[in-house]
Design an enzyme around this catalytic site. Structure first.
Site, short mmCIF file in Angstrom:
data_model
loop_
_atom_site.label_atom_id
_atom_site.label_comp_id
_atom_site.label_asym_id
_atom_site.label_seq_id
_atom_site.Cartn_x
_atom_site.Cartn_y
_atom_site.Cartn_z
N GLU A 22 0.83 -1.22 0.00
CA GLU A 22 0.00 0.00 0.00
C GLU A 22 0.86 1.26 0.00
O GLU A 22 2.09 1.21 0.21
CB GLU A 22 -0.94 0.02 1.20
CG GLU A 22 -0.22 0.12 2.53
CD GLU A 22 -1.05 0.84 3.59
OE1 GLU A 22 -1.54 1.97 3.35
OE2 GLU A 22 -1.17 0.28 4.70
N LYS A 156 -3.46 -1.36 16.09
CA LYS A 156 -2.89 -0.69 17.26
C LYS A 156 -3.99 -0.20 18.17
O LYS A 156 -5.14 -0.07 17.76
CB LYS A 156 -1.93 0.43 16.88
CG LYS A 156 -2.31 1.33 15.78
CD LYS A 156 -1.29 2.43 15.69
CE LYS A 156 -0.22 2.12 14.67
NZ LYS A 156 -0.76 1.70 13.38
N1 PSU Z 1 -2.15 2.04 10.53
C1 PSU Z 1 -0.80 2.19 10.47
N2 PSU Z 1 -0.22 2.84 9.43
C2 PSU Z 1 -0.98 3.31 8.41
C3 PSU Z 1 -2.40 3.13 8.45
C4 PSU Z 1 -2.94 2.50 9.52
O1 PSU Z 1 -0.10 1.77 11.37
O2 PSU Z 1 -0.41 3.89 7.47
C5 PSU Z 1 -3.20 3.60 7.30
C6 PSU Z 1 -3.53 2.41 6.39
O3 PSU Z 1 -3.44 2.85 5.04
C7 PSU Z 1 -4.97 2.10 6.73
C8 PSU Z 1 -5.48 3.48 7.01
O4 PSU Z 1 -5.67 1.45 5.70
O5 PSU Z 1 -4.45 4.12 7.73
C9 PSU Z 1 -6.77 3.47 7.81
O6 PSU Z 1 -7.28 4.77 7.83
P1 PSU Z 1 -8.78 5.02 8.30
O7 PSU Z 1 -8.81 4.67 9.75
O8 PSU Z 1 -9.02 6.47 8.01
O9 PSU Z 1 -9.63 4.11 7.46
#
Ligand code: PSU
Ligand code: MN
Length: 303
Positions: A22, A156
């Site tokens: 990603e 997390k």
């Molecule tokens: N958790 C991490 N690093 C990240 C993300 C989440 O430790 O970069 C990013 C990932 O791309 C995940 C996104 O899909 O955040 C989720 O964001 P949201 O909660 O806005 O859906």
């Protein structure tokens, strides 16, 4: 409307192993220049494991499956890159913009390209207080519908881990602990929550992917791979850091899709960079497993 890099196109048409990666983790998950160094290193780990890396992003409105070094650099540096979840794909493509794809959007584009194995750091999930705010990442919805196996180090505790696991159960998503019975919490190997199933080898994982999709059981698989013990930050240590980051987030009135990037950045600041080292270590570890899994899965398709 997708553009595959020549290397990825060739691997896919030969049925060779490919691992999707990603790009939100690059643009919005880590500071420059650690982010671009991580992105390059992870691609190399996948290659060393015998698979072809396919980092996914949208540049100038084109969904790209497989990026070159210059494109990785742009994603790592350019502050105009939009965080793109599934809902944002048509907007960014139609406007000709740059987008870094989340787990959800990367899964969808990977599946459209025919890639079944995807490596990331952490999944999105149900945010703390999500029972009131309804802030639930589209990563979960996507895991419920798209046929891709996603390797992460868990979720997390900026998120509500228990409710995230409940939501995944409702969506019919198998959550597999890789060599563990406990769901990992990203920085830490444990979380106090059990996984519903454990598998211990890449071939066991590949067999499960095969069975699920051969039976027409559509949707993703969440493979939870704990951070190596020497790199983990104990949960007790992270709890205070995360509580502080959440309080700062609320105090600044941050909402919606900005919440996760804000918290990640704040955690790096509060830990003086320790969380970043752990983050990079767990992504490396996931990339090693991802390459092994892609190799095992590709071997089964040739049986
Ligand atoms: N958790 C991490 N690093 C990240 C993300 C989440 O430790 O970069 C990013 C990932 O791309 C995940 C996104 O899909 O955040 C989720 O964001 P949201 O909660 O806005 O859906
Ligand atoms: Mn959200």
């Amino acid at each position: 409307m997708l553009r595959l890099s020549p290397e990825v196109a060739q691997a896919l048409s030969a049925g060779a192993p490919v691992v999707a990666l990603e790009s939100t983790i690059i643009s919005h998950g880590m500071p420059y220049p650690s982010n671009v160094a991580m992105a390059r290193e992870v691609e190399q780990i996948v290659r060393d494991g015998g698979a072809t890396p396919a980092t996914i992003a949208i540049l100038d409105g084109v969904p790209l499956i497989g990026l070159d070094g210059e494109q990785l650099e742009l994603l790592a540096r350019d502050r105009g890159v939009i965080k793109v979840s599934v809902r944002d794909i048509p907007y960014v493509v139609a406007r000709g913009g740059h987008g870094a794809t989340t787990v959800a959007a990367t899964m969808r584009l990977a599946a459209l390209a025919g890639i079944r194995v995807f490596v990331t750091g952490g999944l999105g999930g149900v945010h703390q207080g999500g029972e009131d705010t309804m802030d639930v990442s589209a990563d979960l919805t996507e895991l419920g519908r798209t046929d891709v196996a996603v390797i992460s180090a868990g979720v997390k505790s900026i998120l509500d881990i228990g409710r995230t696991l409940e939501a995944l159960e409702t969506l019919g998503v198998p959550v597999v602990g890789y060599g563990t019975q406990e769901f990992p919490s990203f920085y830490s190997r444990g979380s106090g929550h059990r996984v519903p199933m454990q598998l211990d080898t890449p071939d066991q994982l590949a067999a499960m992917m095969d069975v699920k999709w051969s039976l027409g059981l559509s949707g993703g698989i969440s493979i939870a791979n704990p951070v190596p013990a020497q790199d983990e930050i104990p949960a007790e240590e992270m709890d205070g850091v995360i509580a502080q980051a959440l309080a700062d987030c609320a105090a600044h009135g941050i909402t919606g899709k900005d919440i996760t990037p804000y918290l990640l950045g704040r955690i790096v600041e509060i830990t003086g960079g320790d969380s970043l080292r752990t983050n990079i270590a767990l992504v490396r570890n996931n990339a090693r497993l991802g390459a092994q899994l892609a190799v095992a899965y590709a071997a089964r398709q040739h049986l």
